[in-house]
Design a protein around this motif. Structure first.
Motif, PDB file in Angstrom:
ATOM      1  N   ILE A  59      12.705   4.318  -1.467  1.00  0.00           N
ATOM      2  CA  ILE A  59      12.579   3.552  -2.714  1.00  0.00           C
ATOM      3  C   ILE A  59      11.164   3.023  -2.875  1.00  0.00           C
ATOM      4  N   LEU A  60      10.587   2.472  -1.813  1.00  0.00           N
ATOM      5  CA  LEU A  60       9.218   1.969  -1.874  1.00  0.00           C
ATOM      6  C   LEU A  60       8.234   3.106  -2.131  1.00  0.00           C
ATOM      7  N   ASN A  61       8.425   4.234  -1.467  1.00  0.00           N
ATOM      8  CA  ASN A  61       7.507   5.358  -1.648  1.00  0.00           C
ATOM      9  C   ASN A  61       7.604   5.956  -3.043  1.00  0.00           C
ATOM     10  N   ALA A  62       8.786   5.914  -3.653  1.00  0.00           N
ATOM     11  CA  ALA A  62       8.927   6.387  -5.035  1.00  0.00           C
ATOM     12  C   ALA A  62       8.114   5.501  -5.974  1.00  0.00           C
ATOM     13  N   TYR A  63       8.133   4.186  -5.713  1.00  0.00           N
ATOM     14  CA  TYR A  63       7.311   3.264  -6.511  1.00  0.00           C
ATOM     15  C   TYR A  63       5.839   3.582  -6.305  1.00  0.00           C
ATOM     16  N   ARG A  64       5.413   3.745  -5.069  1.00  0.00           N
ATOM     17  CA  ARG A  64       4.000   3.992  -4.778  1.00  0.00           C
ATOM     18  C   ARG A  64       3.532   5.304  -5.396  1.00  0.00           C
ATOM     19  N   ASP A  65       4.412   6.295  -5.452  1.00  0.00           N
ATOM     20  CA  ASP A  65       4.048   7.592  -6.027  1.00  0.00           C
ATOM     21  C   ASP A  65       3.710   7.475  -7.512  1.00  0.00           C
ATOM     22  N   LYS A  66       4.383   6.541  -8.213  1.00  0.00           N
ATOM     23  CA  LYS A  66       4.106   6.357  -9.639  1.00  0.00           C
ATOM     24  C   LYS A  66       2.656   5.965  -9.883  1.00  0.00           C
ATOM     25  N   PHE A  67       2.043   5.300  -8.908  1.00  0.00           N
ATOM     26  CA  PHE A  67       0.685   4.808  -9.073  1.00  0.00           C
ATOM     27  C   PHE A  67      -0.323   5.582  -8.235  1.00  0.00           C
ATOM     28  N   GLY A  68       0.077   6.747  -7.754  1.00  0.00           N
ATOM     29  CA  GLY A  68      -0.839   7.583  -6.992  1.00  0.00           C
ATOM     30  C   GLY A  68      -1.205   7.018  -5.638  1.00  0.00           C
ATOM     31  N   LEU A  69      -0.352   6.157  -5.084  1.00  0.00           N
ATOM     32  CA  LEU A  69      -0.618   5.561  -3.777  1.00  0.00           C
ATOM     33  C   LEU A  69       0.022   6.413  -2.679  1.00  0.00           C
ATOM     34  N   ASP A  70      -0.599   6.441  -1.521  1.00  0.00           N
ATOM     35  CA  ASP A  70      -0.076   7.234  -0.408  1.00  0.00           C
ATOM     36  C   ASP A  70       1.273   6.698   0.063  1.00  0.00           C
ATOM     37  N   ALA A  71       2.129   7.620   0.465  1.00  0.00           N
ATOM     38  CA  ALA A  71       3.430   7.225   1.019  1.00  0.00           C
ATOM     39  C   ALA A  71       3.229   6.584   2.393  1.00  0.00           C
ATOM     40  N   ILE A  72       4.143   5.695   2.749  1.00  0.00           N
ATOM     41  CA  ILE A  72       4.134   5.065   4.069  1.00  0.00           C
ATOM     42  C   ILE A  72       5.184   5.771   4.917  1.00  0.00           C
ATOM     43  N   ASP A  73       4.760   6.313   6.057  1.00  0.00           N
ATOM     44  CA  ASP A  73       5.660   7.157   6.857  1.00  0.00           C
ATOM     45  C   ASP A  73       6.862   6.395   7.402  1.00  0.00           C
ATOM     46  N   GLU A  74       6.616   5.289   8.104  1.00  0.00           N
ATOM     47  CA  GLU A  74       7.707   4.579   8.753  1.00  0.00           C
ATOM     48  C   GLU A  74       7.544   3.075   8.605  1.00  0.00           C
ATOM     49  N   LEU A  75       8.654   2.410   8.353  1.00  0.00           N
ATOM     50  CA  LEU A  75       8.676   0.958   8.253  1.00  0.00           C
ATOM     51  C   LEU A  75       9.945   0.432   8.917  1.00  0.00           C
ATOM     52  N   GLU A  76       9.980  -0.876   9.115  1.00  0.00           N
ATOM     53  CA  GLU A  76      11.208  -1.489   9.599  1.00  0.00           C
ATOM     54  C   GLU A  76      12.305  -1.307   8.558  1.00  0.00           C
ATOM     55  N   ALA A  77      13.539  -1.374   9.005  1.00  0.00           N
ATOM     56  CA  ALA A  77      14.698  -1.117   8.141  1.00  0.00           C
ATOM     57  C   ALA A  77      14.823  -2.181   7.050  1.00  0.00           C
ATOM     58  N   VAL A  78      15.514  -1.791   5.982  1.00  0.00           N
ATOM     59  CA  VAL A  78      15.860  -2.719   4.907  1.00  0.00           C
ATOM     60  C   VAL A  78      17.270  -3.239   5.171  1.00  0.00           C
ATOM     61  N   ILE A  79      17.422  -4.564   5.112  1.00  0.00           N
ATOM     62  CA  ILE A  79      18.716  -5.193   5.384  1.00  0.00           C
ATOM     63  C   ILE A  79      19.337  -5.670   4.076  1.00  0.00           C
ATOM     64  N   ASP A  80      20.537  -5.203   3.797  1.00  0.00           N
ATOM     65  CA  ASP A  80      21.289  -5.676   2.642  1.00  0.00           C
ATOM     66  C   ASP A  80      22.076  -6.919   3.077  1.00  0.00           C
ATOM     67  N   PRO A  81      21.881  -8.055   2.403  1.00  0.00           N
ATOM     68  CA  PRO A  81      22.604  -9.274   2.798  1.00  0.00           C
ATOM     69  C   PRO A  81      24.119  -9.107   2.833  1.00  0.00           C
TER      70      PRO A  81
END
Length: 421
Positions: A59-81
Motif C-alpha cells: 500500500i505504501l509503495n503504491a502511494y510512492r509510485d504515484k509520485f515517482g518515488l522509489d519503492a521500499i523493499d522491506e519494513l516492519e509489519a503493519v498492525i491492525d488494531p
C-alpha cells in the motif's frame, strides 16, 4: 445600528470547545476517516513469525509510485488494531495512539489506513486543516508557495505568537534545497511543475505558543498547472480540494486576455506563442466544478477561497492615471503588515479594489466564482517584489502582501480576530 454592523463585521474568533477527538484528513493522500481507523507500524520484527517479519508494504509503495518515488523493499509489519485485544489499546484524550502487540511491545507509529504514511502526532487530537493551492499553468504556484512559507517562517508566525515548522526533517531539507535557497539566496526562478512530475505535498504546522489553541496543519499541494484543466489528472487530487479547509486560488494577470494584450503592447512584445501558454481562469473553475463542486450540495462550495492575483508588480505596466484599471497610488503596490489580528479595514480596501479590477477585466471569471463559491475574497500579491529578467531576480527578493490571503483564511477558520485597527 452602526455599532451593530461594526460588531457583525469585526468577526471575533469563537471560543472553540475542544472536542475530545476530530476526524483525520491524511496530509499525504487526503483520505478522511475517524481516529479509531488508523493502523500502526510495528516497532520490531521477528523472522520466526510471518505476521511480524520484515515485508514489503504494498500500500505504501503504491502511494510512492504515484509520485515517482522509489519503492521500499522491506519494513516492519503493519498492525491492525482489530487484531489486538481492546485492553491492549492505548488512548490519550479518547484518541487511539498506540497498541501493545502479542510480544508486549508498544507501537505508537500511527499510519493512514489508506496509504500507510505516518500521521502527524496531532492527527485526531486537533482539526486537520488543509490549505490548497490551485491555479492554471504559469501562474507561479511554486514561487508563491516558496515565498509564502518563507514569509510565514521568518516573520508572520512571530507576529501571531506562533511558529511555522515543517512536519519532518525530510520536508525541511527538500524545501530548503529545492525551493527556498535557489529563490531567496541565488535569485533563481523555479522550474514549472511538470504534469508528469507529481510532487508529494509539503506539510507544515502553524503552532501557536498558546497551548490552548490547536495547531493549524498546512498542506501545500503544488499540483502541476496543466493538470488543473485535465479532468483525469485532477481526479487524483479531488479529495485534496474537497477536504480542504481553505483554498488559495491563484490567478496570473497574463491569464486575462484584456491585461495580457495591454502588457504586451506596453512591453513591445508580440503575443504569439506566449499567449498560447496561458489557460483562462474560468477554465480552472469549470474543471473544479466537474471534479468536485458539482457533487456538493446545491453545486456550490462554502470552503473559504482566497482569489489571489499574482505578479502584482506587473500591474505597473497597465496602471492608468484615471484609474481605469489600477491607480498609480494603489494599495496593490505597497506592502502591509498584519499583526495579532486581521486588519479588516485594510483587507476591505484590497478586497474591494481587486474585486472591481477582476470584474472589469474578466467578468465571466468573476461570474463563475460567484456561482460556485459562496465565500470568496480577493487579493493581490507579488512573491518576488519585482519583475524577473531572464529567470533571475535582480536585487533582493522582497515579497509584497504574500501572507495576507493566508491571514484571511486564519480569520475565517476562527484562529485570529478581525479588527478595523
Amino acid at each position: 445600528m452602526l455599532s451593530f454592523l461594526k460588531n457583525m463585521f469585526e468577526k471575533k474568533p469563537q471560543v472553540n470547545e475542544r472536542l475530545p477527538f476530530y476526524d483525520i484528513v491524511c496530509p499525504y493522500c487526503f483520505a478522511k476517516y475517524g481516529p479509531e481507523e488508523v493502523v500502526f507500524r510495528a516497532t520490531h520484527y521477528r523472522q520466526d513469525d510471518e505476521d511480524y517479519a520484515l515485508q514489503e508494504d504494498e500500500i505504501l509503495n503504491a502511494y510512492r509510485d504515484k509520485f515517482g518515488l522509489d519503492a521500499i523493499d522491506e519494513l516492519e509489519a503493519v498492525i491492525d488494531p482489530e487484531s489486538i485485544p481492546p485492553e491492549n489499546h492505548l488512548y490519550v484524550d479518547q484518541v487511539l495512539v498506540g497498541v501493545t502487540d502479542r510480544y508486549g511491545m508498544v507501537s505508537k507509529r500511527r499510519l493512514c489506513p489508506k496509504c500507510h504514511n505516518e500521521l502527524p502526532i496531532t492527527a485526531g487530537k486537533a482539526p486537520s486543516n488543509i490549505i490548497s493551492i490551485v491555479g492554471a499553468s504559469q501562474v507561479g504556484k511554486s514561487v508563491y508557495m516558496t515565498s509564502l512559507i518563507h514569509t510565514l517562517q521568518n516573520s508572520t508566525a512571530n507576529r501571531f505568537q506562533a511558529a511555522c515548522m515543517p512536519l519532518n526533517a525530510q520536508i525541511s531539507r527538500k524545501f530548503r534545497e529545492n525551493y527556498e535557497a535557489p529563490l531567496f539566496e541565488r535569485g533563481q526562478l523555479l522550474d514549472s511543475t511538470q504534469k508528469e512530475k507529481r510532487q508529494e505535498p509539503f506539510i507544515f504546522q502553524f503552532i501557536f505558543k498558546d497551548s490552548q489553541k490547536a495547531p493549524l496543519i498546512l498542506v501545500f499541494f503544488d499540483v502541476a498547472g496543466e493538470g488543473m484543466v485535465d479532468r483525469e489528472y485532477l481526479e487524483l487530487y479531488a479529495a485534496h480540494v474537497k477536504n480542504s479547509s481553505g483554498i488559495l486560488f491563484l490567478v496570473d494577470p497574463l491569464q486575462i486576455r484584456t491585461i495580457r494584450d495591454r502588457v504586451m503592447l506596453r512591453a513591445g512584445d508580440e503575443p504569439g506563442e506566449f499567449t498560447a501558454r496561458y489557460d483562462e481562469p474560468r477554465e480552472v473553475v469549470i474543471t473544479l466544478f466537474e471534479n468536485f463542486i458539482g457533487y456538493q450540495e446545491q453545486s456550490k462550495t462554502d470552503i473559504p477561497t482566497a482569489v489571489v492575483l499574482t505578479k502584482s508588480d506587473m500591474l505597473h505596466l497597465i496602471k492608468e492615471e484615471d484609474g481605469e484599471y489600477i491607480k498609480s497610488n494603489s494599495n496593490v503596490f505597497r506592502n502591509f503588515v498584519h499583526e495579532e489580528y486581521l486588519n479588516t479595514a485594510e483587507f476591505e480596501n484590497i478586497n474591494g479594489e481587486i474585486s472591481r479590477f477582476i470584474e472589469k477585466v474578466d467578468r465571466p471569471f468573476k461570474d463563475a466564482l460567484e456561482v460556485y463559491f459562496t465565500n470568496t475574497a480577493y487579493f493581490a500579491v507579488s512573491a518576488l517584489g519585482s519583475n524577473p529578467v531572464n529567470q533571475k531576480v535582480s536585487g533582493v527578493v522582497t515579497p509584497i502582501r504574500v501572507d495576507e490571503p493566508f491571514i484571511w483564511l486564519m480569520h475565517q477558520l476562527d484562529y485570529i480576530e478581525g479588527r478595523e485597527r
